[in-house]
Design a protein around this motif. Structure first.
Motif, short mmCIF file in Angstrom:
data_model
loop_
_atom_site.label_atom_id
_atom_site.label_comp_id
_atom_site.label_asym_id
_atom_site.label_seq_id
_atom_site.Cartn_x
_atom_site.Cartn_y
_atom_site.Cartn_z
N LEU B 46 1.46 6.65 -14.36
CA LEU B 46 0.73 5.74 -13.49
C LEU B 46 1.36 5.73 -12.11
O LEU B 46 0.69 5.75 -11.10
CB LEU B 46 0.77 4.32 -14.06
N ALA B 47 2.69 5.70 -12.08
CA ALA B 47 3.39 5.62 -10.82
C ALA B 47 2.99 6.79 -9.94
O ALA B 47 2.57 6.61 -8.80
CB ALA B 47 4.89 5.61 -11.05
N SER B 48 3.07 8.00 -10.49
CA SER B 48 2.78 9.18 -9.71
C SER B 48 1.35 9.16 -9.19
O SER B 48 1.08 9.45 -8.03
CB SER B 48 3.04 10.39 -10.60
N ARG B 49 0.42 8.79 -10.07
CA ARG B 49 -0.98 8.73 -9.68
C ARG B 49 -1.21 7.64 -8.63
O ARG B 49 -1.94 7.82 -7.68
CB ARG B 49 -1.83 8.47 -10.92
N GLU B 50 -0.54 6.48 -8.86
CA GLU B 50 -0.69 5.37 -7.92
C GLU B 50 -0.11 5.73 -6.55
O GLU B 50 -0.64 5.35 -5.52
CB GLU B 50 0.00 4.11 -8.45
N HIS B 51 1.02 6.41 -6.55
CA HIS B 51 1.62 6.83 -5.27
C HIS B 51 0.63 7.69 -4.49
O HIS B 51 0.44 7.51 -3.29
CB HIS B 51 2.89 7.65 -5.51
N LEU B 52 0.01 8.61 -5.22
CA LEU B 52 -0.91 9.54 -4.59
C LEU B 52 -2.08 8.78 -3.97
O LEU B 52 -2.52 9.08 -2.87
CB LEU B 52 -1.41 10.51 -5.68
N ARG B 53 -2.55 7.77 -4.70
CA ARG B 53 -3.68 7.00 -4.22
C ARG B 53 -3.26 6.12 -3.03
O ARG B 53 -4.02 5.89 -2.12
CB ARG B 53 -4.21 6.12 -5.35
N ALA B 54 -2.03 5.60 -3.09
CA ALA B 54 -1.61 4.57 -2.13
C ALA B 54 -1.03 5.13 -0.85
O ALA B 54 -1.07 4.47 0.18
CB ALA B 54 -0.61 3.63 -2.80
N VAL B 55 -0.47 6.34 -0.90
CA VAL B 55 0.38 6.76 0.22
C VAL B 55 -0.38 6.81 1.55
O VAL B 55 0.13 6.32 2.56
CB VAL B 55 1.13 8.08 -0.09
N VAL B 56 -1.61 7.31 1.55
CA VAL B 56 -2.35 7.42 2.82
C VAL B 56 -2.66 6.04 3.41
O VAL B 56 -2.27 5.75 4.54
CB VAL B 56 -3.61 8.31 2.66
N PRO B 57 -3.33 5.14 2.64
CA PRO B 57 -3.60 3.82 3.23
C PRO B 57 -2.34 3.03 3.57
O PRO B 57 -2.33 2.28 4.56
CB PRO B 57 -4.44 3.10 2.17
N VAL B 58 -1.28 3.17 2.79
CA VAL B 58 -0.07 2.40 3.06
C VAL B 58 0.56 2.87 4.38
O VAL B 58 0.95 2.05 5.22
CB VAL B 58 0.94 2.53 1.88
N VAL B 59 0.65 4.16 4.58
CA VAL B 59 1.23 4.67 5.83
C VAL B 59 0.33 4.27 7.00
O VAL B 59 0.80 3.80 8.04
CB VAL B 59 1.42 6.21 5.78
N ARG B 60 -0.97 4.43 6.81
CA ARG B 60 -1.90 4.10 7.90
C ARG B 60 -1.75 2.64 8.29
O ARG B 60 -1.65 2.30 9.47
CB ARG B 60 -3.33 4.39 7.44
N SER B 61 -1.68 1.74 7.30
CA SER B 61 -1.63 0.34 7.69
C SER B 61 -0.25 -0.02 8.27
O SER B 61 -0.16 -0.90 9.12
CB SER B 61 -2.06 -0.59 6.55
N ALA B 62 0.81 0.68 7.86
CA ALA B 62 2.12 0.41 8.48
C ALA B 62 2.10 0.80 9.95
O ALA B 62 2.61 0.07 10.81
CB ALA B 62 3.22 1.18 7.74
N VAL B 63 1.49 1.94 10.26
CA VAL B 63 1.43 2.39 11.66
C VAL B 63 0.55 1.44 12.47
O VAL B 63 0.91 1.00 13.57
CB VAL B 63 0.91 3.85 11.73
N GLU B 64 -0.59 1.04 11.88
CA GLU B 64 -1.50 0.12 12.58
C GLU B 64 -0.86 -1.24 12.84
O GLU B 64 -0.91 -1.77 13.94
CB GLU B 64 -2.78 -0.08 11.77
N GLN B 65 -0.25 -1.78 11.77
CA GLN B 65 0.37 -3.11 11.93
C GLN B 65 1.49 -3.10 12.94
O GLN B 65 1.82 -4.13 13.51
CB GLN B 65 0.91 -3.60 10.58
N ALA B 66 2.10 -1.95 13.16
CA ALA B 66 3.16 -1.85 14.15
C ALA B 66 2.58 -1.74 15.55
O ALA B 66 3.32 -1.70 16.54
CB ALA B 66 4.04 -0.63 13.85
N GLY B 67 1.26 -1.71 15.64
CA GLY B 67 0.61 -1.56 16.93
C GLY B 67 0.91 -0.21 17.55
O GLY B 67 0.99 -0.07 18.77
N ALA B 68 1.09 0.78 16.71
CA ALA B 68 1.49 2.10 17.20
C ALA B 68 0.47 3.15 16.79
O ALA B 68 -0.45 2.87 16.03
CB ALA B 68 2.87 2.46 16.64
N ALA B 69 0.64 4.33 17.30
CA ALA B 69 -0.13 5.48 16.86
C ALA B 69 0.87 6.54 16.45
O ALA B 69 2.06 6.45 16.79
CB ALA B 69 -1.01 5.98 18.00
#
Lengths: 140, 359
Positions: B46-69
């Motif tokens: 589950l972890a591996s599959r969940e990581h795969l599903r989560a990594v793109v949106p998690v990174v995207r929202s971290a960059v967005e919330q930082a007000g950065a590109a």
């Protein structure tokens, strides 16, 4: 299936028995360590891993969270305590480990007999009093 | 200067942006706790599959919330080990792809070094000086390690567990007593309601290195305690409660936990804390530590924090805030800053290393 029964009186003796068992192992083996919490599975693994010349007994710790400890390319130690289904175990890539010229020690592996190779060694551990253990080694 | 951190070594997919080694601009953790709660532990498939599903949106929202590109970033730091290879690979591969596309330097970070840097980061942002040498205790479900940390962040391993990690002992005792997963926070919540003097546990006697830890004997002692009692009734009640309510409140737990079990939990927790504090005191004395750093999931334990304070030690004992104690990516970005300053970059040959060591 030939079985050999051993008795140990302390943790140190259990580790020493592990070293002795290691001396008689082929270079490729899958070994199930079977027993309840606290039965001494990791303790016996310490002796086997050290006996195989991978790392010192003190370096061997529980893989419960980490799931796989690879002490050398030829010795690894696996714990399936936290896994519930064979499908989950399958994704660990155990087949690849079984195909290697390696000794693979597995705790809680008896819960997934369909995944374990037929020609495995089974070691059952049971407490006898506070420190003592009865240890039954069954070879294929 | 801004660094993006990515972490996926075990059960959390996380990303964070940290600025100038002191400001956490964003920290996002896709907690998989609810998925795992059903299974009594972190499940790798589950972890591996969940990581795969989560990594793109998690990174995207971290960059967005930082007000950065992406182009505003100066580097990408990623956990390269230790951990589960399948889980690590998701973060490492994604970090490589981002670094390639955005043409940013790539920095592989050791997860354990990250935990230590969680405290360094917060000390810096709070304007607090860390004196060196420092003593670091990294204590979680998978680790119980004591390090000497020099001013140049060179590490020397002073002691580690020979069997179970401290967090693993909490988790197994929690599961044994029907409190589900993860057991640590529940035990910590309930321990103040028990009398630790009612149950006696002996401390581990270490042969060889006295700074090594052992929690397997304590776990077995709890198992013997449960075997000597008739607990079927209360265990059934707690398991039924867990089925009705995925996350029971403290009062709901108290309603299904008799005093004798509360006393056991209090004694168990106190014993773990004593094992940790004794080694902290002893090793801090040995190396003349100027600061003590406690990090990792078990650093959230309120009993441990309270006991460390009550011990009135002659050096500051620093804990991270709870969000930075458990696995997160701000600590990975923080550790990447130090490597950036030293020019320690990785190329696309960076590998996920399950058994990466720090010292």
């Amino acid at each position: 299936m030939p079985s050999t029964r051993f008795e140990t009186a302390s943790e140190d003796e259990t580790i020493e028995l592990g070293r002795r068992i290691a001396r008689e192992l082929p270079s490729r083996a899958v070994i199930l360590l079977i027993g309840n919490l606290g039965a001494g599975k990791t303790t016996l693994a310490k002796g086997i891993v050290e006996g195989l010349g991978a790392v010192a007994a003190d370096e061997v710790s529980s893989p419960t969270f980490t799931l796989i400890h690879e002490y050398s390319p030829r010795v690894c130690h696996i714990d399936l305590y936290r896994l519930e289904t064979a499908a989950e175990v399958a994704t660990l890539g155990l087949d690849e480990l079984f195909d290697r010229d390696a000794v693979v020690l597995i705790e809680w592996g008896e819960r997934f007999p369909e995944i374990m190779p037929e020609d495995r060694i089974e070691i059952r551990l049971e407490p006898r009093g506070d420190q003592g253990r009865e240890i039954l080694v069954t070879k294929p | 200067m801004k660094i993006l951190g990515i972490e996926s070594s075990c059960d959390e997919t996380a990303a964070a942006v940290v600025e100038d080694e002191s400001r956490v601009l964003s920290t996002v953790v896709a907690s998989q706790l609810d998925t795992h709660g059903k299974y009594g532990g972190v499940v790798p498939e589950l972890a591996s599959r969940e990581h795969l599903r989560a990594v793109v949106p998690v990174v995207r929202s971290a960059v967005e919330q930082a007000g950065a590109a992406l182009e505003d970033l100066d580097a990408i730091g990623v956990t390269s080990g230790p951990g589960l290879v399948g889980s690590l690979l998701v973060g490492v591969t994604y970090a490589k792809a981002l670094a390639f596309v955005a043409r940013k330097p790539l920095i592989g970070v050791n997860h354990i070094e990250g935990h230590i840097h969680a405290v360094v980061l917060e000390a810096r942002s709070g304007g607090q000086e860390i004196g060196y040498p420092a003593l670091a205790l990294v204590v979680s479900g998978g680790h119980t390690h004591l390090f000497e940390v020099s001013e140049r962040f060179e590490y020397r391993l002073l002691g580690k567990t020979r069997d179970d990690a401290a967090g693993e002992a909490f988790d197994k005792v929690g599961k044994l007593l029907g409190f589900g997963y993860p057991g640590g926070p529940v035990i910590d919540q309930l321990a103040p309601y028990g009398d630790p003097r009612k149950v006696r546990f002996s401390l581990a006697r270490m042969k060889g290195n006295p700074l090594d830890f052992s929690f397997s004997g304590l776990k077995t002692a709890v198992l013997r305690w449960t075997e000597a009692r008739e607990l079927d009734g209360e265990l059934a009640e707690r398991r039924a409660l867990l089925r009705r309510t995925p996350r029971p409140t403290r009062d709901q737990w108290l309603a299904v936990t008799p005093q004798s079990t509360l006393d056991l939990l209090a004694a168990f927790q106190q014993t773990v804390i004593e094992e940790l504090l004794r080694r902290i005191e002893r090793s801090a004395g040995d190396i003349d530590a100027q600061t003590v750093i406690v990090s990792g999931g078990v650093a959230c334990n309120a009993g441990l924090r309270k006991a460390a304070q009550a011990a009135r030690l002659p050096y500051p004992v620093l804990f991270p805030t709870p969000g930075l104690s458990t696995d997160n990516a701000a600590m990975i970005a923080a550790a990447a800053f130090r490597k950036f300053r030293r020019g320690e970059f990785d190329d696309f040959a960076l590998r996920a290393q399950a058994n990466l060591t720090l010292a």
